[in-house]
Design an enzyme around this catalytic site. Structure first.
Site, PDB file in Angstrom:
ATOM      1  N   TYR A  33       0.901  -1.154   0.000  1.00 26.44           N
ATOM      2  CA  TYR A  33       0.000   0.000   0.000  1.00 26.44           C
ATOM      3  C   TYR A  33       0.934   1.196   0.000  1.00 26.44           C
ATOM      4  O   TYR A  33       1.557   1.497   1.022  1.00 26.44           O
ATOM      5  CB  TYR A  33      -0.880  -0.019   1.250  1.00 26.44           C
ATOM      6  CG  TYR A  33      -1.919   1.083   1.297  1.00 26.44           C
ATOM      7  CD1 TYR A  33      -3.274   0.787   1.217  1.00 26.44           C
ATOM      8  CD2 TYR A  33      -1.552   2.425   1.437  1.00 26.44           C
ATOM      9  CE1 TYR A  33      -4.237   1.794   1.265  1.00 26.44           C
ATOM     10  CE2 TYR A  33      -2.496   3.423   1.476  1.00 26.44           C
ATOM     11  CZ  TYR A  33      -3.839   3.103   1.396  1.00 26.44           C
ATOM     12  OH  TYR A  33      -4.779   4.107   1.443  1.00 26.44           O
ATOM     13  N   TRP A  88      12.120   6.930  -2.609  1.00 25.43           N
ATOM     14  CA  TRP A  88      11.768   7.815  -3.738  1.00 25.43           C
ATOM     15  C   TRP A  88      11.773   7.038  -5.069  1.00 25.43           C
ATOM     16  O   TRP A  88      12.481   7.384  -6.006  1.00 25.43           O
ATOM     17  CB  TRP A  88      12.733   9.000  -3.809  1.00 25.43           C
ATOM     18  CG  TRP A  88      12.690   9.917  -2.627  1.00 25.43           C
ATOM     19  CD1 TRP A  88      12.276   9.652  -1.352  1.00 25.43           C
ATOM     20  CD2 TRP A  88      13.119  11.290  -2.603  1.00 25.43           C
ATOM     21  NE1 TRP A  88      12.415  10.762  -0.553  1.00 25.43           N
ATOM     22  CE2 TRP A  88      12.932  11.780  -1.295  1.00 25.43           C
ATOM     23  CE3 TRP A  88      13.654  12.150  -3.571  1.00 25.43           C
ATOM     24  CZ2 TRP A  88      13.243  13.089  -0.931  1.00 25.43           C
ATOM     25  CZ3 TRP A  88      13.976  13.440  -3.206  1.00 25.43           C
ATOM     26  CH2 TRP A  88      13.761  13.902  -1.900  1.00 25.43           C
ATOM     27  N   TYR A  99       1.981   5.224   6.723  1.00 26.03           N
ATOM     28  CA  TYR A  99       2.663   4.368   5.745  1.00 26.03           C
ATOM     29  C   TYR A  99       3.975   3.831   6.332  1.00 26.03           C
ATOM     30  O   TYR A  99       4.240   2.625   6.311  1.00 26.03           O
ATOM     31  CB  TYR A  99       2.924   5.159   4.465  1.00 26.03           C
ATOM     32  CG  TYR A  99       3.860   4.495   3.487  1.00 26.03           C
ATOM     33  CD1 TYR A  99       3.453   3.403   2.719  1.00 26.03           C
ATOM     34  CD2 TYR A  99       5.166   4.962   3.312  1.00 26.03           C
ATOM     35  CE1 TYR A  99       4.321   2.794   1.810  1.00 26.03           C
ATOM     36  CE2 TYR A  99       6.037   4.357   2.413  1.00 26.03           C
ATOM     37  CZ  TYR A  99       5.611   3.276   1.670  1.00 26.03           C
ATOM     38  OH  TYR A  99       6.475   2.676   0.773  1.00 26.03           O
TER      39      TYR A  99
HETATM   40  N1  LIG Z   1       7.149   4.172  -4.520  1.00 28.55           N
HETATM   41  C1  LIG Z   1       8.067   4.641  -3.682  1.00 28.55           C
HETATM   42  O1  LIG Z   1       8.438   5.807  -3.740  1.00 28.55           O
HETATM   43  C2  LIG Z   1       8.688   3.737  -2.650  1.00 28.55           C
HETATM   44  C3  LIG Z   1       9.604   4.280  -1.741  1.00 28.55           C
HETATM   45  C4  LIG Z   1      10.181   3.439  -0.780  1.00 28.55           C
HETATM   46  C5  LIG Z   1       9.851   2.100  -0.733  1.00 28.55           C
HETATM   47  N2  LIG Z   1       8.945   1.612  -1.611  1.00 28.55           N
HETATM   48  C6  LIG Z   1       8.600   0.203  -1.512  1.00 28.55           C
HETATM   49  O2  LIG Z   1       9.006  -0.453  -2.706  1.00 28.55           O
HETATM   50  C7  LIG Z   1       8.110  -1.540  -2.989  1.00 28.55           C
HETATM   51  C8  LIG Z   1       7.612  -1.417  -4.418  1.00 28.55           C
HETATM   52  O3  LIG Z   1       6.924  -0.158  -4.535  1.00 28.55           O
HETATM   53  P1  LIG Z   1       6.371   0.366  -5.940  1.00 28.55           P
HETATM   54  O4  LIG Z   1       6.781   1.766  -6.052  1.00 28.55           O
HETATM   55  O5  LIG Z   1       6.674  -0.610  -7.019  1.00 28.55           O
HETATM   56  O6  LIG Z   1       4.808   0.342  -5.617  1.00 28.55           O
HETATM   57  P2  LIG Z   1       3.564   0.407  -6.622  1.00 28.55           P
HETATM   58  O7  LIG Z   1       3.998   0.797  -7.971  1.00 28.55           O
HETATM   59  O8  LIG Z   1       2.527   1.212  -5.899  1.00 28.55           O
HETATM   60  O9  LIG Z   1       3.127  -1.120  -6.683  1.00 28.55           O
HETATM   61  C9  LIG Z   1       2.560  -1.756  -5.573  1.00 28.55           C
HETATM   62  C10 LIG Z   1       1.699  -2.873  -6.104  1.00 28.55           C
HETATM   63  O10 LIG Z   1       1.051  -3.489  -4.974  1.00 28.55           O
HETATM   64  C11 LIG Z   1      -0.257  -3.820  -5.398  1.00 28.55           C
HETATM   65  N3  LIG Z   1      -1.230  -3.937  -4.316  1.00 28.55           N
HETATM   66  C12 LIG Z   1      -1.633  -2.980  -3.452  1.00 28.55           C
HETATM   67  N4  LIG Z   1      -2.625  -3.451  -2.665  1.00 28.55           N
HETATM   68  C13 LIG Z   1      -2.844  -4.721  -3.061  1.00 28.55           C
HETATM   69  C14 LIG Z   1      -3.749  -5.738  -2.643  1.00 28.55           C
HETATM   70  N5  LIG Z   1      -4.667  -5.533  -1.668  1.00 28.55           N
HETATM   71  N6  LIG Z   1      -3.689  -6.927  -3.261  1.00 28.55           N
HETATM   72  C15 LIG Z   1      -2.812  -7.146  -4.259  1.00 28.55           C
HETATM   73  N7  LIG Z   1      -1.937  -6.242  -4.705  1.00 28.55           N
HETATM   74  C16 LIG Z   1      -1.960  -5.032  -4.118  1.00 28.55           C
HETATM   75  C17 LIG Z   1      -0.668  -2.660  -6.273  1.00 28.55           C
HETATM   76  O11 LIG Z   1      -1.755  -3.062  -7.093  1.00 28.55           O
HETATM   77  P3  LIG Z   1      -2.720  -1.953  -7.768  1.00 28.55           P
HETATM   78  O12 LIG Z   1      -1.855  -1.343  -8.827  1.00 28.55           O
HETATM   79  O13 LIG Z   1      -3.852  -2.751  -8.293  1.00 28.55           O
HETATM   80  O14 LIG Z   1      -3.060  -0.989  -6.676  1.00 28.55           O
HETATM   81  C18 LIG Z   1       0.610  -2.378  -7.061  1.00 28.55           C
HETATM   82  O15 LIG Z   1       0.663  -3.105  -8.267  1.00 28.55           O
HETATM   83  C19 LIG Z   1       7.006  -1.460  -1.913  1.00 28.55           C
HETATM   84  O16 LIG Z   1       7.330  -2.319  -0.866  1.00 28.55           O
HETATM   85  C20 LIG Z   1       7.093  -0.020  -1.408  1.00 28.55           C
HETATM   86  O17 LIG Z   1       6.638   0.115  -0.075  1.00 28.55           O
HETATM   87  C21 LIG Z   1       8.368   2.386  -2.583  1.00 28.55           C
END
Ligand SMILES: NC(=O)c1ccc[n+]([C@@H]2O[C@H](COP(=O)([O-])OP(=O)(O)OC[C@H]3O[C@@H](n4cnc5c(N)ncnc54)[C@H](OP(=O)(O)O)[C@@H]3O)[C@@H](O)[C@H]2O)c1
Length: 325
Positions: free
Chosen positions: A71, A160, A135
């Site tokens: 999330y 980021w 978060y």
């Molecule tokens: N984005 C950032 O800036 C950032 C920074 C630091 C760490 N991170 C970490 O890096 C990792 C990857 O992040 P990301 O940027 O690739 O995130 P993202 O693009 O938001 O992808 C997260 C995925 O999780 C899926 N998801 C959410 N709720 C779900 C549920 N109930 N059931 C099944 N799937 C679900 C989403 O599906 P939907 O598309 O259908 O919602 C999405 O495809 C995560 O652990 C995040 O916390 C990210």
């Protein structure tokens, strides 16, 4: 050792959860050919439903679980703490329990937002987390749940994140550039922009090394590591670097970027002032380091439009920083 991840020469079965996200898509790219992959998105499994997670893992029977799901809507999480906790903490705990049962390797990602930003230097894995927002608190709970479950796990804290796919700061900037001549962007939050490409490639290098036995036993490699692109900037600095490279995409009409303070851009979730992470442990343990963020940004533009990059990386190193992670 009878570990499901001991070197056997056979290609491992890989389960990618969150496959439609930024990192999930890049993991699918970079792990292609490493072994048979089952890649699932929300259509296949709702991580808020524990039994669906268990059924998924038991039917895929993986040796490696790559959990890129989360999330990630930092501001929305303030008003949906239970859902954020289910996806960011309870689901990883169940994945860890299932990985333990199968003797599989669980790879999970966490966030710089576990820290409160009060330290002026880069944060190490030994620094005490103190999340400022829901978060960050739920992601920290996810880390703790995996650690408490035990088993073979790698947690990579990153920051980021953006890349050539998904909703992210880069695409927000490019969209706003088409709508406004001037953008005010936060310039007093410091972090290391990290691309999904760099993250996925580094993850693959480490997982392959683990499978090859390069890093010894799980006792020697399992644990928590910071994994970000090197060097740091602000959101304003990142926006300026994006517009310096986006000439062809914007038809030469880059907006004027005005630095502002966090206090001038109130958001539902508080964010850390400094969330730069030290990657020394990753480098020391695995010999892996990610590219400087400017070079990684170039690579994203190359992926979007080959030949689009028109600046040298050095021109974008301004320490300066709209919508945030
Ligand atoms: N984005 C950032 O800036 C950032 C920074 C630091 C760490 N991170 C970490 O890096 C990792 C990857 O992040 P990301 O940027 O690739 O995130 P993202 O693009 O938001 O992808 C997260 C995925 O999780 C899926 N998801 C959410 N709720 C779900 C549920 N109930 N059931 C099944 N799937 C679900 C989403 O599906 P939907 O598309 O259908 O919602 C999405 O495809 C995560 O652990 C995040 O916390 C990210």
């Amino acid at each position: 050792m009878s570990s499901g991840i001991s070197p056997t020469g056979e290609k491992p079965r890989i389960l990618i959860v969150g496959a439609a996200g930024q990192v999930g898509l890049e993991l699918q790219r970079t792990f292609a050919g490493c072994g048979p992959i089952v890649a699932v998105d929300r259509e296949s499994v709702d991580l808020a439903v524990p039994d669906q997670i268990r059924d998924l893992v038991r039917s895929a029977n993986p040796q490696i679980i790559l959990n890129a799901a989360a999330y990630t809507a930092v501001d929305h999480a303030e008003s949906e703490p239970d859902l954020a906790m289910a996806i960011n903490a309870h689901a990883p705990r169940i994945l860890a329990e299932e990985a333990l049962r199968l003797d599989a390797l669980l790879v999970h990602y966490s966030t710089d937002y576990v820290f409160d930003g009060s330290k002026p230097e880069p944060w190490t894995e030994d620094d005490a987390p103190n999340p400022l927002n829901v978060y960050g608190a739920t992601k920290l709970a996810g880390e703790q749940a995996i650690r408490n479950t035990g088993g073979n796990y790698l947690i990579f804290r990153t920051s980021w994140v953006y890349g050539p796919h998904g909703n992210n700061f880069l695409f927000t900037m490019l969209r706003l550039a088409g709508q406004r001549a001037q953008l005010s962007i936060v310039d007093d939050q410091f972090g290391s922009p990290t691309t999904s490409i760099e993250l996925a490639d580094a993850t693959r290098a480490i997982v392959c090394g683990v499978l090859d036995g390069q890093f010894g036993t799980p006792q020697q490699w399992a644990g928590l590591y910071h994994m970000t692109c090197s060097q740091s900037t602000t959101w304003c600095g990142l926006a300026q670097a994006i517009f310096a490279r986006a000439g062809k995409l914007l038809d030469g009409k880059a907006p004027l970027v005005t630095p502002i303070a966090t206090a001038d851009y109130p958001t539902p979730a508080r964010r850390p002032r400094n969330s730069v992470l030290s990657n020394a442990r990753l480098q020391d343990r695995f010999g892996v380091s990610l590219a400087p963020w400017q070079t990684a940004l170039d690579a994203v533009f190359q992926a979007l439009i080959p030949g689009a990059v028109t600046t040298s990386p050095a021109s974008a190193q301004t320490q300066n920083t709209v919508p945030l992670q």
